[in-house]
Design a protein around this motif. Sequence first.
Motif, mmCIF file in Angstrom:
data_model
loop_
_atom_site.group_PDB
_atom_site.id
_atom_site.type_symbol
_atom_site.label_atom_id
_atom_site.label_comp_id
_atom_site.label_asym_id
_atom_site.label_seq_id
_atom_site.Cartn_x
_atom_site.Cartn_y
_atom_site.Cartn_z
ATOM 1 N N TYR A 1 11.410 7.502 -12.310
ATOM 2 C CA TYR A 1 11.352 8.942 -12.090
ATOM 3 C C TYR A 1 10.818 9.350 -10.710
ATOM 4 N N SER A 2 10.419 8.356 -9.890
ATOM 5 C CA SER A 2 9.906 8.695 -8.559
ATOM 6 C C SER A 2 10.036 7.480 -7.666
ATOM 7 N N THR A 3 8.931 6.924 -7.226
ATOM 8 C CA THR A 3 8.901 5.681 -6.458
ATOM 9 C C THR A 3 7.631 4.929 -6.794
ATOM 10 N N VAL A 4 7.689 3.613 -6.751
ATOM 11 C CA VAL A 4 6.508 2.795 -6.955
ATOM 12 C C VAL A 4 5.665 2.828 -5.682
ATOM 13 N N TRP A 5 4.374 3.026 -5.805
ATOM 14 C CA TRP A 5 3.504 3.027 -4.626
ATOM 15 C C TRP A 5 2.722 1.731 -4.496
ATOM 16 N N PHE A 6 2.519 1.026 -5.606
ATOM 17 C CA PHE A 6 1.726 -0.208 -5.593
ATOM 18 C C PHE A 6 2.665 -1.402 -5.551
ATOM 19 N N GLN A 7 2.605 -2.167 -4.468
ATOM 20 C CA GLN A 7 3.445 -3.357 -4.346
ATOM 21 C C GLN A 7 2.720 -4.548 -4.955
ATOM 22 N N HIS A 8 3.280 -5.106 -6.019
ATOM 23 C CA HIS A 8 2.650 -6.259 -6.668
ATOM 24 C C HIS A 8 2.778 -7.490 -5.787
ATOM 25 N N GLY A 9 1.646 -8.148 -5.544
ATOM 26 C CA GLY A 9 1.660 -9.334 -4.703
ATOM 27 C C GLY A 9 2.248 -10.553 -5.380
ATOM 28 N N ILE A 10 2.379 -10.509 -6.713
ATOM 29 C CA ILE A 10 2.890 -11.662 -7.454
ATOM 30 C C ILE A 10 4.280 -12.047 -6.971
ATOM 31 N N ILE A 11 5.160 -11.051 -6.841
ATOM 32 C CA ILE A 11 6.518 -11.311 -6.395
ATOM 33 C C ILE A 11 7.128 -9.996 -5.919
ATOM 34 N N GLY A 12 7.950 -10.066 -4.898
ATOM 35 C CA GLY A 12 8.622 -8.875 -4.395
ATOM 36 C C GLY A 12 9.777 -9.268 -3.501
ATOM 37 N N ILE A 13 10.746 -8.398 -3.373
ATOM 38 C CA ILE A 13 11.916 -8.626 -2.535
ATOM 39 C C ILE A 13 11.996 -7.499 -1.515
ATOM 40 N N TRP A 14 12.102 -7.870 -0.252
ATOM 41 C CA TRP A 14 12.082 -6.906 0.838
ATOM 42 C C TRP A 14 13.262 -7.116 1.775
#
Length: 416
Positions: free
Chosen positions: A111-124
């Motif tokens: 419904y919006s955007t995630v503000w907290f980037q989880h350090g466990i895993i992410g794709i950029w």
Amino acid sequence: DNGNSVEPLDDTREVLRALNPSVQYVWLPIGHKANALWKGLSLLPAEVRYIMHVDDDTELPDDFVLDETAGMIHESMGSPTASECGRPGWFNAWSTGSSGASPNSLFESMYSTVWFQHGIIGIWRRQAFMETMQEHPFLPFGEDNWNGTINLLKQRAMAQELRSSVTTYAPSAFFPGSSSRDQGYGATCLWKQRAERWCVNAPRRLWLRLYLMLFYRTGSLSRTLVFQATSVLHLMSVIGHLLAPFILLHALVVFVALDDWSEVSRHMLGALASFAVCQWANGLFLSAFLLRDQPCLQADAVTLLLWPLYSTFLQICTLYGHWRCLLFYIPFFPMRHGLYTEGGMDPDALRQLHGIHCVEEESFESRSTHDGTVFEIDQIRALHETETELAGPHCVLQEVQVALPGTGDPQGELVC
């Protein structure tokens, strides 16, 4: 790989070599996750456009989903879901519900955007990640929180993907002294993980979150309003935990003044009951509604029933961590912008921040390379300060040959 040692602390290099000799392994003698991410980013071939960062205690499933058509390869970043493992049963489910699966992030993503980037895993997108890391403060803890905040300051969005659920580590003990730590597996206990690491950054970013609440735009009025509403809740949470000791002290004074312990007991039971009902309602909403299409991530009845107990522990960790931030973390751990990314890590900073001494052998010349992280030194000795059981401070002496850029021998580089 990284750690506070001149040599690797485990056999990861040998395991990788046996598994796939083409995998490039680089050891950094500084135990700093953000520095390791930055160095890894700089070593990638120029044609790499997307990156995935994964913690060293995280396991990817065989059916891991990478769906470009669904926006997982996002304008800035997408994040698969992570579930934590540690002690089986209720303890594991509590940890998953509190952070790993992150149904709150799923709501924000929908419904919006995630503000907290989880350090466990992410794709950029690589360029977005590099621009974010270039403005990173490189503090000892909380690199993921800062990545998410900096990303939003650049008017980018983040999304979460729930079709892939990775497994990561959760401490098997609540408090110090009841468990040991293995290299690469985070903190020894939940108290250290939450109260002394995860929760010591939020007050420092309070003014940035306020700025984002006022000026960040998602491109849609409804999504922007949802972002502002969730931002208000987060700001209220941070301020509320900071004010909690004063509120509790005031309540204690009022209760003592009443001189009627039956009345005091009634108020206390009412407050505890209200807290428990709110936690149950929140758990039911997250598990039954947001995770309705993910039954493997839903909490069972026993976990939901006992959730208020674990949530109370988390509230205490947050209260302690926020005040630790104000009284200890901010005064004694200043921002480190540019030290790792722009060649500012000189021998004095190495000694002060990481306990590493660089001693001149023949001629001493330090200068930053294109990525700002490698000292080009003819030959040095790295004296890394460690603690021993008998003699206290101890120096490990070892000759280190430092390769010049372009030699094709990244294992011989001393990365700062």
